[in-house]
Design a protein around this motif. Structure first.
Motif, PDB file in Angstrom:
ATOM      1  N   LEU A 171       0.847  36.694  68.577  1.00 14.91           N
ATOM      2  CA  LEU A 171       0.227  38.012  68.726  1.00 14.91           C
ATOM      3  C   LEU A 171       1.223  39.041  69.498  1.00 14.91           C
ATOM      4  O   LEU A 171       2.117  38.499  70.108  1.00 14.91           O
ATOM      5  CB  LEU A 171      -0.921  37.677  69.859  1.00 14.91           C
ATOM      6  N   SER A 172       1.304  40.319  69.172  1.00 11.99           N
ATOM      7  CA  SER A 172       2.066  41.222  69.623  1.00 11.99           C
ATOM      8  C   SER A 172       1.333  42.412  70.705  1.00 11.99           C
ATOM      9  O   SER A 172       0.190  42.766  70.287  1.00 11.99           O
ATOM     10  CB  SER A 172       2.935  41.847  68.648  1.00 11.99           C
ATOM     11  N   ALA A 173       2.048  42.543  71.746  1.00 13.63           N
ATOM     12  CA  ALA A 173       1.495  43.574  72.485  1.00 13.63           C
ATOM     13  C   ALA A 173       1.446  45.014  71.615  1.00 13.63           C
ATOM     14  O   ALA A 173       0.859  46.056  72.001  1.00 13.63           O
ATOM     15  CB  ALA A 173       2.163  43.634  73.943  1.00 13.63           C
ATOM     16  N   GLN A 174       2.783  45.007  71.018  1.00 16.84           N
ATOM     17  CA  GLN A 174       2.913  46.279  70.354  1.00 16.84           C
ATOM     18  C   GLN A 174       2.146  46.443  69.071  1.00 16.84           C
ATOM     19  O   GLN A 174       1.845  45.418  68.519  1.00 16.84           O
ATOM     20  CB  GLN A 174       4.297  46.441  69.663  1.00 16.84           C
ATOM     21  N   GLN A 175       1.463  47.601  68.793  1.00 17.76           N
ATOM     22  CA  GLN A 175       0.587  47.880  67.644  1.00 17.76           C
ATOM     23  C   GLN A 175      -0.538  46.470  67.762  1.00 17.76           C
ATOM     24  O   GLN A 175      -0.731  45.814  66.520  1.00 17.76           O
ATOM     25  CB  GLN A 175       1.348  47.881  66.446  1.00 17.76           C
ATOM     26  N   PRO A 176      -1.296  46.196  68.601  1.00 14.48           N
ATOM     27  CA  PRO A 176      -2.078  45.052  68.706  1.00 14.48           C
ATOM     28  C   PRO A 176      -3.158  45.039  67.700  1.00 14.48           C
ATOM     29  O   PRO A 176      -3.674  43.890  67.228  1.00 14.48           O
ATOM     30  CB  PRO A 176      -2.620  45.173  70.317  1.00 14.48           C
ATOM     31  N   GLU A 177      -3.534  45.945  67.037  1.00 16.47           N
ATOM     32  CA  GLU A 177      -4.412  46.089  66.019  1.00 16.47           C
ATOM     33  C   GLU A 177      -4.014  45.145  64.794  1.00 16.47           C
ATOM     34  O   GLU A 177      -4.569  44.889  63.999  1.00 16.47           O
ATOM     35  CB  GLU A 177      -4.821  47.401  65.361  1.00 16.47           C
ATOM     36  N   ASN A 178      -2.677  45.053  64.557  1.00 17.90           N
ATOM     37  CA  ASN A 178      -1.993  44.340  63.598  1.00 17.90           C
ATOM     38  C   ASN A 178      -2.399  42.639  63.906  1.00 17.90           C
ATOM     39  O   ASN A 178      -2.288  41.996  62.849  1.00 17.90           O
ATOM     40  CB  ASN A 178      -0.578  44.288  63.707  1.00 17.90           C
ATOM     41  N   ASN A 179      -2.728  42.352  65.143  1.00 20.47           N
ATOM     42  CA  ASN A 179      -3.308  40.945  65.504  1.00 20.47           C
ATOM     43  C   ASN A 179      -4.443  40.588  64.673  1.00 20.47           C
ATOM     44  O   ASN A 179      -4.401  39.277  64.331  1.00 20.47           O
ATOM     45  CB  ASN A 179      -3.140  40.927  66.904  1.00 20.47           C
ATOM     46  N   VAL A 235      14.619  36.451  65.007  1.00 16.69           N
ATOM     47  CA  VAL A 235      14.011  37.748  65.237  1.00 16.69           C
ATOM     48  C   VAL A 235      14.804  38.867  65.701  1.00 16.69           C
ATOM     49  O   VAL A 235      14.742  39.914  65.174  1.00 16.69           O
ATOM     50  CB  VAL A 235      12.806  37.403  66.293  1.00 16.69           C
ATOM     51  N   ASP A 236      15.752  38.554  66.732  1.00 16.32           N
ATOM     52  CA  ASP A 236      16.537  39.179  67.363  1.00 16.32           C
ATOM     53  C   ASP A 236      17.698  40.102  66.332  1.00 16.32           C
ATOM     54  O   ASP A 236      17.981  41.214  66.244  1.00 16.32           O
ATOM     55  CB  ASP A 236      17.339  38.753  68.276  1.00 16.32           C
ATOM     56  N   ARG A 237      17.929  39.145  65.258  1.00 17.47           N
ATOM     57  CA  ARG A 237      18.699  39.567  64.219  1.00 17.47           C
ATOM     58  C   ARG A 237      18.190  40.179  62.910  1.00 17.47           C
ATOM     59  O   ARG A 237      18.687  40.684  62.113  1.00 17.47           O
ATOM     60  CB  ARG A 237      19.829  38.413  63.692  1.00 17.47           C
ATOM     61  N   GLN A 238      16.666  40.446  63.055  1.00 19.55           N
ATOM     62  CA  GLN A 238      15.793  40.861  61.963  1.00 19.55           C
ATOM     63  C   GLN A 238      16.055  40.146  60.547  1.00 19.55           C
ATOM     64  O   GLN A 238      15.781  40.509  59.621  1.00 19.55           O
ATOM     65  CB  GLN A 238      16.184  42.223  61.789  1.00 19.55           C
ATOM     66  N   VAL A 279       6.000  42.773  62.076  1.00 19.72           N
ATOM     67  CA  VAL A 279       5.780  44.085  61.904  1.00 19.72           C
ATOM     68  C   VAL A 279       5.253  44.655  63.411  1.00 19.72           C
ATOM     69  O   VAL A 279       4.530  44.208  64.077  1.00 19.72           O
ATOM     70  CB  VAL A 279       4.713  43.971  61.014  1.00 19.72           C
ATOM     71  N   GLY A 280       5.994  45.757  63.658  1.00 18.98           N
ATOM     72  CA  GLY A 280       5.459  46.613  64.810  1.00 18.98           C
ATOM     73  C   GLY A 280       6.352  45.844  65.889  1.00 18.98           C
ATOM     74  O   GLY A 280       6.294  46.634  67.276  1.00 18.98           O
ATOM     75  N   VAL A 281       7.155  45.028  65.999  1.00 20.54           N
ATOM     76  CA  VAL A 281       8.016  44.398  66.899  1.00 20.54           C
ATOM     77  C   VAL A 281       9.431  44.862  66.684  1.00 20.54           C
ATOM     78  O   VAL A 281      10.090  45.114  67.547  1.00 20.54           O
ATOM     79  CB  VAL A 281       7.765  43.013  67.037  1.00 20.54           C
ATOM     80  N   ASN A 282      10.032  44.401  65.438  1.00 18.63           N
ATOM     81  CA  ASN A 282      11.185  44.736  65.247  1.00 18.63           C
ATOM     82  C   ASN A 282      11.533  45.389  63.987  1.00 18.63           C
ATOM     83  O   ASN A 282      12.614  45.582  63.366  1.00 18.63           O
ATOM     84  CB  ASN A 282      12.364  43.118  65.033  1.00 18.63           C
ATOM     85  N   SER A 283      10.354  45.762  63.485  1.00 20.86           N
ATOM     86  CA  SER A 283      10.282  46.522  62.143  1.00 20.86           C
ATOM     87  C   SER A 283       9.081  47.311  62.040  1.00 20.86           C
ATOM     88  O   SER A 283       8.070  47.062  62.869  1.00 20.86           O
ATOM     89  CB  SER A 283      10.570  45.652  60.781  1.00 20.86           C
ATOM     90  N   TYR A 284       9.007  48.483  61.331  1.00 14.26           N
ATOM     91  CA  TYR A 284       8.019  49.068  61.449  1.00 14.26           C
ATOM     92  C   TYR A 284       7.570  49.846  62.806  1.00 14.26           C
ATOM     93  O   TYR A 284       6.071  49.614  62.893  1.00 14.26           O
ATOM     94  CB  TYR A 284       6.757  48.752  60.382  1.00 14.26           C
TER      95      TYR A 284
END
Length: 576
Positions: free
Chosen positions: A354-362, A475-478, A483-488
């Motif tokens: 789960l991501s705190a960024q763009q949480p609706e993506n969860n 993740v760090d190197r992509q 989605v919403g964390v290291n891209s988009y």
């Protein structure tokens, strides 16, 4: 030439009763070779493929799966029929055609009153089983007024300090008609005793109670770190509950062998499966050493798995796990009861995803993970809420998570046939690879001296740390897009309502705890605690003494202090 190559490299025992004709496999291999030379090469010159595609466990993903990728598959031996050995296709003959999995939403926050209301709300909305989260003080065996509990009241679950809290937590709930899961480990036996005594006081005898106690202390040393006592006496307390449950509570799963926390700590899917099964075998060995027979307790062992984002790998993990456990129980341990061969499991979508960024993506992540659990054949399921990267779930977020399961069950059509992905070349190949990789880990653990030795020498911790580091580097190197964390990415403030724990509730909880201490029979409490200490010293089953201590309203902290005095506390050795 190809026909000869395939038949010579396929072991004789696999050629017996396999699904595919060797001559046809040879023709297919020629066709694939021609396709790769002609169609593929022309295509990649125009549009290059992504490179190094693999599962989260590092298993390479082939461009295409065909019959030759499962050339040695024997249907009845390796896939079988639902509800029959080796249970690859599920532990029940009709699976979800009879009824869906148990929808068991994890719930718990603040006071016992708060969580009781959340339980009732979820049941009204169609949940079919209860699952209880406890706060950090409770998980570590402290009463809420202990200095170590400061600042933790109700934040990651409900606070339980005595039987009085348990009475409020399950007030007005039909304990004979619902099953209850309780996620607690080091003080698990104490909390279970409180549940049993509360039910008895309400007229529900213990033999009628159904549910699951997580009670998996081995994975605490491996991953979650909520241990209290050294491994050996902690393992003894688990076996006490298994023995007591086997003889007095036939509807209760006294241990839920948990890969979830291993995965959340950074393990791969293969490591999660292998380390969980290794823990399960350690409990089996210890219970056999106690004197129980395998078929006396194995039918009530249950499992708990994480469901991450790699959809096909997660489906394969469940199928491989059931098959491997069935083989071990029947072939290694000689279990005769088919129920002993079954890996019955609960699943929970991956909190770590789960991501705190763009949480609706969860919501989307949880839906994909829930579908993987269903297609993998889980027996019960919790779906995480969209806001859980930020706080405990609000009522609305929990409802959306529950509705996700209900939509899959009632609208997707995937429940209408059993194990609908069976026979997929990709799924069967990944199931085989996952099982073999897990077995390889089991062999290594045995060579290193078993689970307790691998806890002490840091084997599990090192393996998980390496996997977690590799994943984060990707993740760090992509290399691995989130989605919403290291891209988009979006440059916007997160605006999601979060749950607030009312500290007036803590005041009420502490008043109840003080009242319990003031009104109980102090001499009876001391007698019960002394009897519990004697049971620890005399190496007899501690459950009867625990029940007596709870009936006297001894608190969680007082009871856990007896164990601390008898067993000592554990400090993890430094491992580099």
């Amino acid at each position: 030439m190809n026909e000869q190559k395939i038949s010579e490299t396929t072991p004789p025992d696999l050629r017996q009763g396999t699904l595919f004709d060797p001559a046809e496999l040879a023709r297919l291999e020629t066709a694939r070779s021609d396709w790769e030379t002609n169609s593929i090469q022309a295509s990649v010159r125009r549009i290059p493929e992504r490179e190094n595609l693999e599962t989260t466990s590092g298993v390479p993903i082939e461009r295409l799966y065909m019959p030759q990728d499962i050339a040695g598959q024997n249907y009845l031996r390796d896939i079988g029929l639902p509800g029959e050995y080796p249970f690859t296709r599920g532990v029940q003959p009709t699976m979800y055609r009879a009824k869906p999995w148990t929808m068991r939403m994890f719930a718990g926050f603040g006071t016992a009153e708060d969580t009781n209301q959340r339980f009732k709300y979820l049941l009204q909305q169609g949940q079919t089983g209860l699952s209880t989260a406890f706060d950090m003080a409770t998980l570590y065996g402290y009463d809420t007024d202990h200095p170590m509990a400061a600042g933790e009241f109700g934040k990651c679950g409900v606070a339980i300090s005595s039987l009085a809290d348990m009475e409020v937590l399950f007030a007005d709930l039909p304990l004979d008609k619902i099953t209850t899961s309780m996620t607690i480990n080091s003080p698990a036996a104490v909390i279970w005793a409180m549940y049993i005594v509360n039910a008895e006081k309400r007229g529900y005898p213990m033999e009628k109670l159904g549910g699951t106690l997580q009670n998996d202390i081995l994975k605490e040393y491996i991953a979650q770190k909520e241990y209290l006592f050294p491994p050996e006496p902690s393992l003894r307390l688990v076996i006490d509950t298994i023995e007591f449950g086997s003889r007095h509570m036939p509807r209760w799963n006294t241990v839920s062998i948990s890969g979830y926390h291993i995965r959340e700590a950074g393990a791969t899917a293969v490591q999660e499966l292998a380390f969980t099964i290794a823990d399960g075998l350690a409990y089996v060995d210890a219970t056999l050493a106690r004197g129980l027979s395998i078929d006396e307790f194995a039918p009530r062992l249950s499992f708990f798995f994480d469901v991450h984002n790699d959809f096909l790998e997660e489906v394969a993990k469940f199928r491989a796990g059931r098959r491997l456990w069935a083989k071990l129980m029947r072939e290694k341990y000689g279990a005769k009861d088919p129920r002993s061969w079954m890996m019955r499991c609960h699943a929970q979508t991956a909190g770590v995803s789960l991501s705190a960024q763009q949480p609706e993506n969860n919501i989307v992540r949880t839906t994909i993970q829930a579908l993987a659990a269903v297609l993998g054949g889980t027996n019960s399921l919790h779906t995480n809420s969209l806001d859980e990267a930020l706080a405990l779930p609000t009522e609305k977020a929990a409802l959306i998570a529950l509705r996700t399961q209900q939509i899959i069950a009632n609208e997707s059509g995937v429940t209408n046939t059993i194990d609908p992905l069976a026979g997929s070349y990709a799924i069967e190949a990944l199931t085989n690879q996952t099982e073999q990789a897990a077995q390889n880990y089991l062999d290594r653990i045995e060579q290193l001296g078993g689970v307790l030795a691998c806890i002490e020498n840091g084997f599990f911790q090192h393996e998980i740390a390496e996997s977690a580091y590799r994943y984060q580097q990707e993740v760090d190197r992509q290399q691995r897009k989130i989605v919403g964390v290291n891209s988009y990415l979006l440059d916007e403030e997160v605006k999601v309502p979060t749950l607030y724990v009312d500290y007036e509730g803590q005041k009420r909880h502490l008043e109840r705890l003080e009242r319990v201490r003031r009104e109980r029979d102090q001499s009876e409490v001391q007698r019960a605690l002394d009897a519990l200490h004697a049971a620890c010293d005399q190496h007899i089953n501690t459950m009867p003494a625990l029940l007596d201590a709870v009936r006297a309203y001894a608190t969680l902290g007082e009871i856990t202090d007896v164990f601390r005095a008898a067993f000592g506390e554990y400090l993890e050795p430094a491992v580099f």
